[in-house]
Design a protein around this motif. Structure first.
Motif, PDB file in Angstrom:
ATOM      1  N   ILE A  19       0.839  -1.203   0.000  1.00 43.66           N
ATOM      2  CA  ILE A  19       0.000   0.000   0.000  1.00 43.66           C
ATOM      3  C   ILE A  19       0.874   1.254   0.000  1.00 43.66           C
ATOM      4  CG2 ILE A  19      -1.597   1.363   1.414  1.00 43.66           C
ATOM      5  CD1 ILE A  19      -2.845  -1.315   2.302  1.00 43.66           C
ATOM      6  N   GLU A  20       1.914   1.254   0.835  1.00 42.72           N
ATOM      7  CA  GLU A  20       2.825   2.400   0.904  1.00 42.72           C
ATOM      8  C   GLU A  20       3.491   2.647  -0.439  1.00 42.72           C
ATOM      9  OE1 GLU A  20       4.222   2.080   5.608  1.00 42.72           O
ATOM     10  OE2 GLU A  20       5.233   0.905   4.070  1.00 42.72           O
ATOM     11  N   SER A  21       3.804   1.558  -1.143  1.00 43.12           N
ATOM     12  CA  SER A  21       4.427   1.689  -2.457  1.00 43.12           C
ATOM     13  C   SER A  21       3.455   2.294  -3.461  1.00 43.12           C
ATOM     14  CB  SER A  21       4.897   0.314  -2.952  1.00 43.12           C
ATOM     15  OG  SER A  21       5.412   0.391  -4.261  1.00 43.12           O
ATOM     16  N   VAL A  22       2.213   1.808  -3.456  1.00 43.08           N
ATOM     17  CA  VAL A  22       1.203   2.318  -4.393  1.00 43.08           C
ATOM     18  C   VAL A  22       0.907   3.789  -4.124  1.00 43.08           C
ATOM     19  CG1 VAL A  22      -1.209   2.131  -5.105  1.00 43.08           C
ATOM     20  CG2 VAL A  22       0.160   0.065  -4.792  1.00 43.08           C
ATOM     21  N   ALA A  27       6.207  11.056  -2.866  1.00 44.53           N
ATOM     22  CA  ALA A  27       5.445  12.017  -3.678  1.00 44.53           C
ATOM     23  C   ALA A  27       4.365  12.686  -2.834  1.00 44.53           C
ATOM     24  CB  ALA A  27       4.811  11.301  -4.876  1.00 44.53           C
ATOM     25  N   LEU A  28       3.763  11.914  -1.926  1.00 48.11           N
ATOM     26  CA  LEU A  28       2.726  12.462  -1.056  1.00 48.11           C
ATOM     27  C   LEU A  28       3.309  13.535  -0.130  1.00 48.11           C
ATOM     28  CD1 LEU A  28      -0.281  12.141  -0.476  1.00 48.11           C
ATOM     29  CD2 LEU A  28       0.292  10.366   1.211  1.00 48.11           C
ATOM     30  N   GLU A  64      -3.780  11.355   5.169  1.00 45.67           N
ATOM     31  CA  GLU A  64      -3.321  10.096   4.566  1.00 45.67           C
ATOM     32  C   GLU A  64      -1.950   9.704   5.093  1.00 45.67           C
ATOM     33  OE1 GLU A  64      -3.589  10.777   0.289  1.00 45.67           O
ATOM     34  OE2 GLU A  64      -5.173   9.272   0.242  1.00 45.67           O
ATOM     35  N   LEU A  65      -1.026  10.668   5.142  1.00 43.67           N
ATOM     36  CA  LEU A  65       0.309  10.390   5.667  1.00 43.67           C
ATOM     37  C   LEU A  65       0.241   9.943   7.126  1.00 43.67           C
ATOM     38  CD1 LEU A  65       2.655  13.202   4.259  1.00 43.67           C
ATOM     39  CD2 LEU A  65       2.900  10.729   3.938  1.00 43.67           C
ATOM     40  N   ARG A  66      -0.559  10.647   7.896  1.00 39.69           N
ATOM     41  CA  ARG A  66      -0.681  10.319   9.322  1.00 39.69           C
ATOM     42  C   ARG A  66      -1.284   8.920   9.499  1.00 39.69           C
ATOM     43  NH1 ARG A  66      -2.691  14.694  10.544  1.00 39.69           N
ATOM     44  NH2 ARG A  66      -4.889  14.171  10.331  1.00 39.69           N
ATOM     45  N   ARG A  67      -2.274   8.596   8.681  1.00 35.52           N
ATOM     46  CA  ARG A  67      -2.930   7.292   8.794  1.00 35.52           C
ATOM     47  C   ARG A  67      -1.960   6.152   8.505  1.00 35.52           C
ATOM     48  NH1 ARG A  67      -8.083   5.486   5.004  1.00 35.52           N
ATOM     49  NH2 ARG A  67      -8.566   3.496   6.029  1.00 35.52           N
ATOM     50  N   VAL A  68      -1.168   6.292   7.444  1.00 36.68           N
ATOM     51  CA  VAL A  68      -0.211   5.243   7.095  1.00 36.68           C
ATOM     52  C   VAL A  68       0.872   5.128   8.164  1.00 36.68           C
ATOM     53  CG1 VAL A  68       1.504   4.497   5.409  1.00 36.68           C
ATOM     54  CG2 VAL A  68      -0.634   5.501   4.621  1.00 36.68           C
ATOM     55  N   GLU A 107      -8.639  -2.124   9.236  1.00 39.95           N
ATOM     56  CA  GLU A 107      -8.197  -0.787   8.829  1.00 39.95           C
ATOM     57  C   GLU A 107      -7.283  -0.838   7.608  1.00 39.95           C
ATOM     58  OE1 GLU A 107      -6.941   1.918  11.942  1.00 39.95           O
ATOM     59  OE2 GLU A 107      -7.923   0.673  13.445  1.00 39.95           O
ATOM     60  N   ILE A 108      -6.399  -1.818   7.557  1.00 37.97           N
ATOM     61  CA  ILE A 108      -5.487  -1.922   6.408  1.00 37.97           C
ATOM     62  C   ILE A 108      -6.236  -2.385   5.169  1.00 37.97           C
ATOM     63  CG2 ILE A 108      -3.491  -3.195   5.511  1.00 37.97           C
ATOM     64  CD1 ILE A 108      -2.262  -2.987   8.309  1.00 37.97           C
ATOM     65  N   ASP A 109      -7.225  -3.266   5.337  1.00 35.09           N
ATOM     66  CA  ASP A 109      -8.056  -3.656   4.191  1.00 35.09           C
ATOM     67  C   ASP A 109      -8.806  -2.437   3.644  1.00 35.09           C
ATOM     68  OD1 ASP A 109      -7.262  -6.260   4.253  1.00 35.09           O
ATOM     69  OD2 ASP A 109      -9.085  -7.047   5.194  1.00 35.09           O
ATOM     70  N   GLY A 110      -9.299  -1.585   4.547  1.00 36.97           N
ATOM     71  CA  GLY A 110      -9.987  -0.371   4.110  1.00 36.97           C
ATOM     72  C   GLY A 110      -9.060   0.564   3.364  1.00 36.97           C
ATOM     73  N   LEU A 111      -7.833   0.696   3.835  1.00 41.29           N
ATOM     74  CA  LEU A 111      -6.855   1.553   3.157  1.00 41.29           C
ATOM     75  C   LEU A 111      -6.478   0.970   1.801  1.00 41.29           C
ATOM     76  CD1 LEU A 111      -5.079   4.072   3.356  1.00 41.29           C
ATOM     77  CD2 LEU A 111      -3.346   2.681   4.503  1.00 41.29           C
ATOM     78  N   GLU A 112      -6.427  -0.365   1.723  1.00 40.42           N
ATOM     79  CA  GLU A 112      -6.111  -1.016   0.448  1.00 40.42           C
ATOM     80  C   GLU A 112      -7.182  -0.682  -0.596  1.00 40.42           C
ATOM     81  OE1 GLU A 112      -4.829  -5.455  -1.023  1.00 40.42           O
ATOM     82  OE2 GLU A 112      -6.581  -5.267   0.262  1.00 40.42           O
TER      83      GLU A 112
END
Length: 367
Positions: A19-22, A27-28, A64-68, A107-112
Motif C-alpha cells: 500500500i505504501e508503495s502504491v 510524492a505524497l 493520509e500520511l498520518r494514517r499510514v 483498517e489496512i483492508d480499508g486503506l487497500e
C-alpha cells in the motif's frame, strides 16, 4: 510468538508495504510541502474558493500520511507486544494483541480499497441524483429513504453535503433529488452505487398491508472542474425560473429564484432551488449539467467497448435488493455481499457494500 499469529502479522506487514508503495509516500510528502507553502501565502484567501480547495487538499493529504504512519507504528508495536506476552505467558496482553490484530486487518483492508481508486475522476467530489421508478407512492418513499441513507453515510464520515434540488411527490416521498458530497475520492467511492436499487416490504401506503416491490435509480457523477472544458453555448440551453417548492407543492419563497436548465441538443434537464439567489441556483444547475454532459461524452467514448461486454454486467441494471419482508436482508447482486440488518444499512452503514463494490469493479476491469 505463535506460528499463526506470526504468519498473520507478516501478511499484514507485506500488505501495508505494498500500500505504501502504491501511495508513493515520497510524492505524497512533496505534495504536502507544496500545499503547505500555498496555504501559508498571505494572498490565499483573496480567492475563497481556491483557498478552500487548497486547505481541503492539504488536510486530506496530511491525514493520509498520518494514517499510514500510525498503522506502521501500530504494526511494529503489535509484534513487540505479542512477543513479550508470549514470553511472560500474559494471557490478558495476548488477548489484547489478538484484538489489535483484528482491528488492524480491517483498517489496512480499508486503506487497500482506497488505493484501488485510480480512475480518471475518482479523486473528485460526487454529484448524486436519486430518481423514483416503478412502484408508485412506495417508489417515491423509497427514493427518499435512499436520499437519507446517503446523507447519513456522508454525515458519519464528516463529508459536507449540498442538496441542489428535491422534487417532492404528491402523496409522500420524492420524485428525484440531486446533491453533492465533498471529499477527496468520494466520487470513486460512491460510483459503485450507480444502478437500480430494489425494495421489498409491506407497503405502509396499502390499507390491505400487501407486499410491495419498489425501484429507485441512483446516478453518480464526478463534479466538473475548470480543466474539463465542457463548452455549452447559450443557444443550446433554455433557462426557466420558478418559485421554490416544498413537500406538497407549496411555495417556500416569494421570488422566482429556482432555475431549470434544459440542454436542447440532448434534452437533458437539471434544476436547482436550494441556493439563496437565482444567480447561485443557475451556477449550481450549470455545474450539474456540465457533469452530465461530461459523463455522456465518456459513455460515448466507451460505447464500442461496452457493446462487447455482457449486458448483465451493466451498472445500469438492478444492482442491490433491500428486503424487509418476509425476511430481513440487503444483498448486492454483483458482489454477493449481504447484510442481515437493513435498518443499519438504511441508516448509512454502507461501507461494506462500497468496499466490496470497488474490489468487484477492479476485478471486472482487469478480467
Amino acid at each position: 510468538m505463535s506460528d499463526e499469529f506470526d504468519a498473520s502479522l507478516r501478511d499484514l506487514t507485506g500488505k501495508l508495504t505494498q500500500i505504501e508503495s502504491v501511495m508513493d509516500l515520497d510524492a505524497l510528502r512533496a505534495q504536502v510541502a507544496t500545499l503547505e507553502e500555498q496555504a501559508s501565502s498571505p494572498t490565499l484567501w483573496d480567492n475563497p474558493e481556491e483557498a478552500q480547495k487548497v486547505t481541503s487538499q492539504l488536510s486530506h493529504r496530511q491525514g493520509e500520511l498520518r494514517r499510514v504512519s500510525e498503522l506502521r507504528q501500530r504494526l511494529d508495536d503489535l509484534g513487540v507486544l505479542y512477543e513479550l506476552a508470549s514470553a511472560e505467558s500474559d494471557s490478558a496482553s495476548m488477548h489484547e494483541a489478538e484484538t489489535d490484530l483484528g482491528d488492524l486487518v480491517k483498517e489496512i483492508d480499508g486503506l487497500e480499497v482506497r488505493t484501488l481508486l485510480s480512475g480518471e475522476y475518482d479523486d473528485r467530489n460526487a454529484v448524486v441524483t436519486i430518481r423514483s421508478e416503478a412502484g408508485g407512492v412506495d417508489a417515491a418513499d423509497w427514493a427518499e429513504m435512499l436520499l437519507r441513507m446517503y446523507l447519513r453515510w456522508s454525515e458519519r464520515h464528516g463529508y459536507p453535503t449540498d442538496v441542489y434540488d428535491i422534487s417532492y411527490a404528491e402523496e409522500a416521498g420524492i420524485k428525484s433529488a440531486t446533491f453533492k458530497v465533498s471529499a477527496p475520492y468520494v466520487y470513486g467511492t460512491l460510483s459503485v452505487e450507480q444502478g437500480t436499487h430494489r425494495l421489498v416490504r409491506i407497503s405502509p401506503f396499502d390499507n390491505q398491508s400487501r407486499r410491495q416491490t419498489s425501484f429507485a435509480h441512483v446516478e453518480v457523477l464526478p463534479e466538473v472542474e475548470e480543466i474539463d472544458h465542457v463548452d455549452i453555448p447559450e443557444k443550446d440551453i433554455r433557462v426557466d425560473v420558478y418559485r421554490s417548492s416544498g413537500p406538497g407543492g407549496q411555495s417556500v419563497n416569494t421570488t422566482d429564484s429556482a432555475v431549470r436548465i434544459t440542454h436542447l441538443p440532448t434534452n437533458i434537464v437539471v434544476s436547482c432551488q436550494n441556493e439563496k439567489s437565482q444567480l447561485q441556483n443557475r451556477a449550481a444547475a450549470m455545474k450539474v449539467l456540465q457533469a452530465r454532459l461530461l459523463q455522456r461524452k465518456k459513455e460515448e467514448e466507451r460505447a464500442e467497448m461496452n457493446a462487447l461486454k455482457d449486458a448483465g454486467s451493466s451498472w445500469g441494471n438492478q444492482m442491490r435488493s433491500y428486503v424487509l419482508h418476509p425476511y430481513q436482508m440487503v444483498k448486492d447482486l454483483r458482489t454477493e455481499h449481504e447484510v442481515g440488518n437493513p435498518s443499519s444499512v438504511l441508516d448509512g452503514d454502507i461501507d461494506g457494500f462500497l468496499e466490496a463494490g470497488i474490489r468487484w469493479r477492479r476485478q471486472t476491469e482487469s478480467a
